[in-house]
Write a protein that holds these residues in place. Structure first.
Motif, PDB file in Angstrom:
ATOM      1  N   THR A 124       6.640  17.687 -13.887  1.00  0.00           N
ATOM      2  CA  THR A 124       5.785  17.488 -12.721  1.00  0.00           C
ATOM      3  C   THR A 124       4.573  16.653 -13.074  1.00  0.00           C
ATOM      4  OG1 THR A 124       6.481  19.627 -11.847  1.00  0.00           O
ATOM      5  CG2 THR A 124       4.466  18.672 -10.918  1.00  0.00           C
ATOM      6  N   PHE A 125       4.019  16.853 -14.254  1.00  0.00           N
ATOM      7  CA  PHE A 125       2.823  16.121 -14.673  1.00  0.00           C
ATOM      8  C   PHE A 125       3.115  14.635 -14.839  1.00  0.00           C
ATOM      9  CE2 PHE A 125       0.148  14.384 -18.092  1.00  0.00           C
ATOM     10  CZ  PHE A 125      -1.110  14.623 -17.558  1.00  0.00           C
ATOM     11  N   VAL A 126       4.275  14.331 -15.422  1.00  0.00           N
ATOM     12  CA  VAL A 126       4.596  12.934 -15.708  1.00  0.00           C
ATOM     13  C   VAL A 126       5.129  12.210 -14.482  1.00  0.00           C
ATOM     14  CG1 VAL A 126       6.052  11.400 -17.083  1.00  0.00           C
ATOM     15  CG2 VAL A 126       4.987  13.412 -18.135  1.00  0.00           C
ATOM     16  N   PHE A 127       5.989  12.910 -13.689  1.00  0.00           N
ATOM     17  CA  PHE A 127       6.696  12.213 -12.620  1.00  0.00           C
ATOM     18  C   PHE A 127       6.213  12.592 -11.224  1.00  0.00           C
ATOM     19  CE2 PHE A 127       9.698  12.271 -16.184  1.00  0.00           C
ATOM     20  CZ  PHE A 127       9.945  10.914 -16.292  1.00  0.00           C
ATOM     21  N   GLY A 128       5.391  13.611 -11.081  1.00  0.00           N
ATOM     22  CA  GLY A 128       4.952  14.024  -9.766  1.00  0.00           C
ATOM     23  C   GLY A 128       3.924  13.068  -9.185  1.00  0.00           C
ATOM     24  N   GLN A 129       4.128  12.658  -7.904  1.00  0.00           N
ATOM     25  CA  GLN A 129       3.210  11.755  -7.237  1.00  0.00           C
ATOM     26  C   GLN A 129       1.965  12.524  -6.819  1.00  0.00           C
ATOM     27  OE1 GLN A 129       2.224  11.588  -3.824  1.00  0.00           O
ATOM     28  NE2 GLN A 129       0.992   9.777  -4.231  1.00  0.00           N
ATOM     29  N   GLU A 130       0.806  11.988  -7.177  1.00  0.00           N
ATOM     30  CA  GLU A 130      -0.433  12.663  -6.819  1.00  0.00           C
ATOM     31  C   GLU A 130      -1.464  11.683  -6.281  1.00  0.00           C
ATOM     32  OE1 GLU A 130      -3.822  14.947  -9.381  1.00  0.00           O
ATOM     33  OE2 GLU A 130      -1.812  15.790  -9.432  1.00  0.00           O
ATOM     34  N   TYR A 131      -1.502  10.486  -6.804  1.00  0.00           N
ATOM     35  CA  TYR A 131      -2.500   9.519  -6.407  1.00  0.00           C
ATOM     36  C   TYR A 131      -1.972   8.611  -5.309  1.00  0.00           C
ATOM     37  CZ  TYR A 131      -4.929  10.762 -10.711  1.00  0.00           C
ATOM     38  OH  TYR A 131      -5.573  11.434 -11.707  1.00  0.00           O
ATOM     39  N   PRO A 132      -2.793   8.285  -4.295  1.00  0.00           N
ATOM     40  CA  PRO A 132      -2.358   7.284  -3.319  1.00  0.00           C
ATOM     41  C   PRO A 132      -2.391   5.905  -3.953  1.00  0.00           C
ATOM     42  CG  PRO A 132      -4.642   7.918  -2.918  1.00  0.00           C
ATOM     43  CD  PRO A 132      -4.137   8.812  -4.005  1.00  0.00           C
ATOM     44  N   PRO A 133      -1.537   4.996  -3.499  1.00  0.00           N
ATOM     45  CA  PRO A 133      -1.511   3.654  -4.081  1.00  0.00           C
ATOM     46  C   PRO A 133      -2.736   2.864  -3.674  1.00  0.00           C
ATOM     47  CG  PRO A 133      -0.047   3.767  -2.207  1.00  0.00           C
ATOM     48  CD  PRO A 133      -0.530   5.164  -2.447  1.00  0.00           C
ATOM     49  N   PRO A 134      -3.110   1.832  -4.431  1.00  0.00           N
ATOM     50  CA  PRO A 134      -4.191   0.945  -4.001  1.00  0.00           C
ATOM     51  C   PRO A 134      -3.755   0.171  -2.767  1.00  0.00           C
ATOM     52  CG  PRO A 134      -3.062   0.042  -5.912  1.00  0.00           C
ATOM     53  CD  PRO A 134      -2.512   1.419  -5.719  1.00  0.00           C
ATOM     54  N   THR A 135      -4.695  -0.356  -1.997  1.00  0.00           N
ATOM     55  CA  THR A 135      -4.353  -1.081  -0.777  1.00  0.00           C
ATOM     56  C   THR A 135      -3.794  -2.466  -1.087  1.00  0.00           C
ATOM     57  OG1 THR A 135      -6.619  -1.897  -0.561  1.00  0.00           O
ATOM     58  CG2 THR A 135      -6.060   0.156   0.569  1.00  0.00           C
ATOM     59  N   ASP A 136      -4.093  -2.996  -2.256  1.00  0.00           N
ATOM     60  CA  ASP A 136      -3.520  -4.264  -2.702  1.00  0.00           C
ATOM     61  C   ASP A 136      -3.646  -4.346  -4.214  1.00  0.00           C
ATOM     62  OD1 ASP A 136      -6.092  -5.774  -3.483  1.00  0.00           O
ATOM     63  OD2 ASP A 136      -6.522  -5.230  -1.413  1.00  0.00           O
ATOM     64  N   LEU A 137      -2.876  -5.256  -4.812  1.00  0.00           N
ATOM     65  CA  LEU A 137      -3.022  -5.520  -6.242  1.00  0.00           C
ATOM     66  C   LEU A 137      -3.928  -6.743  -6.394  1.00  0.00           C
ATOM     67  CD1 LEU A 137       0.490  -4.749  -7.754  1.00  0.00           C
ATOM     68  CD2 LEU A 137      -1.460  -3.242  -7.386  1.00  0.00           C
ATOM     69  N   ILE A 138      -3.444  -7.828  -6.985  1.00  0.00           N
ATOM     70  CA  ILE A 138      -4.268  -9.022  -7.157  1.00  0.00           C
ATOM     71  C   ILE A 138      -4.276  -9.830  -5.864  1.00  0.00           C
ATOM     72  CG2 ILE A 138      -4.636 -11.088  -8.553  1.00  0.00           C
ATOM     73  CD1 ILE A 138      -2.887  -9.588 -10.724  1.00  0.00           C
ATOM     74  N   THR A 139      -3.088 -10.122  -5.363  1.00  0.00           N
ATOM     75  CA  THR A 139      -2.966 -10.760  -4.055  1.00  0.00           C
ATOM     76  C   THR A 139      -1.984 -10.022  -3.160  1.00  0.00           C
ATOM     77  OG1 THR A 139      -1.173 -12.270  -4.732  1.00  0.00           O
ATOM     78  CG2 THR A 139      -3.436 -13.030  -5.071  1.00  0.00           C
ATOM     79  N   ILE A 140      -0.962  -9.373  -3.734  1.00  0.00           N
ATOM     80  CA  ILE A 140       0.093  -8.791  -2.906  1.00  0.00           C
ATOM     81  C   ILE A 140      -0.378  -7.497  -2.240  1.00  0.00           C
ATOM     82  CG2 ILE A 140       1.815  -9.766  -4.471  1.00  0.00           C
ATOM     83  CD1 ILE A 140       2.499  -6.883  -5.303  1.00  0.00           C
ATOM     84  N   PRO A 141       0.095  -7.234  -1.032  1.00  0.00           N
ATOM     85  CA  PRO A 141      -0.243  -5.968  -0.373  1.00  0.00           C
ATOM     86  C   PRO A 141       0.641  -4.836  -0.897  1.00  0.00           C
ATOM     87  CG  PRO A 141       1.173  -7.280   1.040  1.00  0.00           C
ATOM     88  CD  PRO A 141       0.905  -8.117  -0.185  1.00  0.00           C
ATOM     89  N   THR A 142       0.148  -3.632  -0.767  1.00  0.00           N
ATOM     90  CA  THR A 142       0.921  -2.441  -1.094  1.00  0.00           C
ATOM     91  C   THR A 142       1.062  -1.607   0.176  1.00  0.00           C
ATOM     92  OG1 THR A 142      -0.910  -0.951  -1.612  1.00  0.00           O
ATOM     93  CG2 THR A 142      -0.199  -2.478  -3.349  1.00  0.00           C
ATOM     94  N   ALA A 143       1.701  -0.464   0.053  1.00  0.00           N
ATOM     95  CA  ALA A 143       1.838   0.431   1.202  1.00  0.00           C
ATOM     96  C   ALA A 143       0.598   1.300   1.392  1.00  0.00           C
ATOM     97  CB  ALA A 143       3.070   1.314   1.034  1.00  0.00           C
ATOM     98  N   GLY A 144      -0.367   1.208   0.498  1.00  0.00           N
ATOM     99  CA  GLY A 144      -1.567   2.030   0.602  1.00  0.00           C
ATOM    100  C   GLY A 144      -2.498   1.554   1.700  1.00  0.00           C
ATOM    101  N   THR A 145      -3.179   2.489   2.342  1.00  0.00           N
ATOM    102  CA  THR A 145      -4.171   2.175   3.374  1.00  0.00           C
ATOM    103  C   THR A 145      -5.475   2.905   3.070  1.00  0.00           C
ATOM    104  OG1 THR A 145      -3.358   3.998   4.761  1.00  0.00           O
ATOM    105  CG2 THR A 145      -2.449   1.797   5.188  1.00  0.00           C
ATOM    106  N   LEU A 146      -6.562   2.386   3.598  1.00  0.00           N
ATOM    107  CA  LEU A 146      -7.849   3.040   3.453  1.00  0.00           C
ATOM    108  C   LEU A 146      -7.869   4.341   4.251  1.00  0.00           C
ATOM    109  CD1 LEU A 146     -10.206  -0.057   3.897  1.00  0.00           C
ATOM    110  CD2 LEU A 146      -9.831   1.222   1.772  1.00  0.00           C
TER     111      LEU A 146
END
Length: 256
Positions: A16-38
């Motif tokens: 669970t510690f290694v593979f469990g999702q806990e953090y929301p993704p960033p809203t973007d990387l360098i230029t590409i968008p992600t699925a994260g929202t504010l």
């Protein structure tokens, strides 16, 4: 608890510690968008310092936990001694989280972003940025908690419906990864395949060679302030340029 049961419990905890999702993704990387929202009630103020003295200022706000809206504007040569030029108009971005991320499925978001990067080419009737905006896109993100911090994989497909005067209207693909080295530093790598820049007229002016490979180090100085050193277009076309682009991006996130 017996020793055998204790070992099983420890094993489950480690998985669970290694593979469990806990953090929301960033809203973007360098230029590409992600699925994260504010988050609702938060806003993000960003400043991208580009090559040749260019600068893009952007403001985004979380309207709900699923929907964010933003505007941006800038100049390709704000700093320097040449005649000051501005981008032709402000650009907009919208993003809506369609599907929440869980332990087995990625989060999926639908969005629009009309902000491109670099110079804006209007003198030769191309009417496009050096690096095209993503236009309308569908992005997927999956995050895991590693022993160092958050690790995320991101991918998506996009279609630019505005910068099509160059004759290339192909859909495009993009991929990326972010990896926390510790609570302050993250490594970002992304690839924009630039499939909508391989037509003859676009290929003539594009300085990319086989897509855009970008890398960055992001420093979270404090929880709400991030400084990013970007190394963009690492697959540059050596027949047109002999360097990759260096940029600085500053992002400040706060609540209303």
């Amino acid at each position: 608890m017996t020793a055998k049961k204790q070992k099983i419990a420890n094993l489950i905890f480690m998985i669970t510690f290694v593979f469990g999702q806990e953090y929301p993704p960033p809203t973007d990387l360098i230029t590409i968008p992600t699925a994260g929202t504010l988050a609702r009630g938060s806003f993000s103020l960003g400043m991208r310092i580009q090559d040749e003295g260019g600068m893009i200022l952007g403001l985004s706000a979380g309207i709900t936990d699923r929907f964010q809206f933003g505007i941006s504007y800038g100049s390709p040569n704000l700093i320097g001694d040449d005649s000051l030029r501005w981008y032709p108009h402000p650009e907009a971005s919208l993003k809506y989280l369609l599907i929440d991320e869980n332990r087995t499925m990625p989060g999926i978001a639908l969005g629009v972003n009309t902000q491109g990067f670099g110079d804006y080419n209007d003198s030769d009737s191309l009417m496009r940025y050096d690096m095209k905006a993503y236009g309308v896109y569908l992005a997927a993100s999956k995050n895991w908690k590693s022993p160092f911090g958050n690790m995320g994989l991101h991918s998506g497909i996009n279609y630019n419906f505005i910068e099509i005067v160059d004759g290339d209207e192909d859909p495009n693909l993009f991929f990326g990864i972010d990896f926390e080295l510790n609570p302050e530093f993250s490594l970002l790598i992304e690839y924009n395949s630039a499939l909508n820049e391989n037509d003859k007229t676009a290929q003539t002016m594009s300085i990319a060679n086989g897509g855009y490979l970008n890398a960055a180090i992001r420093w979270s100085i404090v929880e709400s302030l991030h400084l990013e050193i970007n190394l963009n277009n690492l697959l540059f076309d050596e027949e047109k340029v002999d360097y990759f682009k260096r940029e600085i991006k500053i992002t400040y996130i706060e609540y209303f």
